[in-house]
Write an enzyme that holds these catalytic residues in place. Structure first.
Site, PDB file in Angstrom:
ATOM      1  N   TYR A 153       0.074  -1.599   0.119  1.00  0.00           N
ATOM      2  CA  TYR A 153      -0.221  -0.033   0.197  1.00  0.00           C
ATOM      3  C   TYR A 153       0.779   1.153  -0.206  1.00  0.00           C
ATOM      4  O   TYR A 153       0.529   2.870  -0.042  1.00  0.00           O
ATOM      5  CB  TYR A 153      -0.236  -0.345   1.168  1.00  0.00           C
ATOM      6  CG  TYR A 153      -2.491   1.035   1.178  1.00  0.00           C
ATOM      7  CD1 TYR A 153      -2.375   0.554  -0.775  1.00  0.00           C
ATOM      8  CD2 TYR A 153      -3.032   1.522   1.782  1.00  0.00           C
ATOM      9  CE1 TYR A 153      -4.201   1.462  -0.400  1.00  0.00           C
ATOM     10  CE2 TYR A 153      -3.797   1.827   1.286  1.00  0.00           C
ATOM     11  CZ  TYR A 153      -4.934   1.771   0.528  1.00  0.00           C
ATOM     12  OH  TYR A 153      -5.736   2.539   0.278  1.00  0.00           O
ATOM     13  N   LYS A 160      -3.374   7.866   3.167  1.00  0.00           N
ATOM     14  CA  LYS A 160      -4.529   7.723   3.985  1.00  0.00           C
ATOM     15  C   LYS A 160      -4.756   8.444   5.636  1.00  0.00           C
ATOM     16  O   LYS A 160      -5.771   8.195   6.582  1.00  0.00           O
ATOM     17  CB  LYS A 160      -5.556   5.892   4.141  1.00  0.00           C
ATOM     18  CG  LYS A 160      -6.025   6.095   2.232  1.00  0.00           C
ATOM     19  CD  LYS A 160      -7.469   5.869   2.263  1.00  0.00           C
ATOM     20  CE  LYS A 160      -7.321   6.005   1.034  1.00  0.00           C
ATOM     21  NZ  LYS A 160      -9.325   6.442   0.794  1.00  0.00           N
TER      22      LYS A 160
END
Length: 276
Positions: A153, A160
């Site tokens: 990620y 995020k």
């Protein structure tokens, strides 16, 4: 109905597989009026999806990298509705070189793009809609819990995490106006955006082994949509600055189940008494 009379702005709808599409679909079924956003060449996909939701559903232009689009959005919503009761932020993007194990080599230009689109845009969208929101308004940002580092990620995870912090600061500053701001942390679901993340399929398969409630791509889309509608409704009036998980309980468990008898010799086994 849960959202009867509510006027909701929903971003992030591309195809019927989009999480935002499911939220819009359920919101309409619960009595809300909905306007979508899109931009550029992808806007035609949003318009096609809008027709599948409800004929006449409007799609407004919003490119979150264009500062001029935010005041234009405010004015369009003011002329159309005069107020906005709820907003769904479902926008995220990171260049290819910011994902897939390239964390140490990602250039600033790619990180900047990812941050602006995936995190800073939450603040920009909130400020565009807040002047039209009455007390009781709700802003919900779709999230993937990044309180820990994930494989593959990379910089999207950092963005995020920044978005989660942005939600808390927005909750602080907009709370006195009666506006709630929360994140909805969903587990991995097959969307167009997810398919662009290297190794995503492996993560999704692993998820169901650890989540106490299990994890089904088919059912969990609906669970996310229903939870988002609850967060956009009046039924959570004192919840703000929160990360609400819809992940089958994955976040609450440290590891997948293990065989408790494996390697238990001398630990769990009862010793056999010997004579003498």
């Amino acid at each position: 109905m849960l959202l009867q009379g509510k006027k909701l702005l929903i971003t992030g709808v591309l195809t019927p597989q989009s999480l935002a599409f499911g939220v819009a679909e359920h919101a309409l079924a619960q009595g809300a009026e909905v306007i979508l956003t899109g931009f550029g060449r992808a806007k035609s996909l949003t318009e096609r999806s809008a027709k599948r939701l409800k004929p006449g559903t409007e799609v407004l232009e919003l490119d979150v990298t264009n500062p001029a689009h935010f005041p234009a959005l405010t004015e369009s919503l003011r002329q159309k509705w005069g107020r906005v009761d709820g907003v769904l932020h479902a926008i995220a993007y990171a260049p290819e070189d910011a994902l897939g194990g390239n964390f140490l080599n990602t250039p600033w230009e790619s990180v900047q793009t990812a941050f602006r689109i995936s995190a800073f845009s939450v603040k920009e969208l909130a400020m565009a809609c807040a002047p039209l929101m009455p007390p009781g308004g709700s802003i919900v940002a779709l999230d993937f819990d990044n309180r820990q580092a994930w494989p593959i990620y990379d910089w999207m995870g950092v963005c995020k995490a920044a978005m989660e912090a942005t939600v808390r600061y927005l909750a602080r500053d907009l709370g006195p106006k009666g506006i709630r701001v929360n994140a909805l942390a969903a587990g991995p679901l097959a969307t167009i955006a997810a398919k662009g993340i290297p190794g995503f399929k492996s993560l999704a398969q692993y998820w169901g082994k650890q989540a106490p409630l299990g994890w089904s791509d088919k059912d969990s889309h609906e669970h996310v949509a229903r939870t988002a509608c609850a967060m956009l409704s009046d039924w959570m009036p004192s919840t703000t600055g929160e990360m609400v998980h819809v992940d089958g309980g994955f976040h609450a468990v440290g590891a997948p189940p293990v065989d408790a008898t494996e390697g238990a010799e001398g630990v769990l086994a009862t010793p056999t008494p010997k004579e003498g």
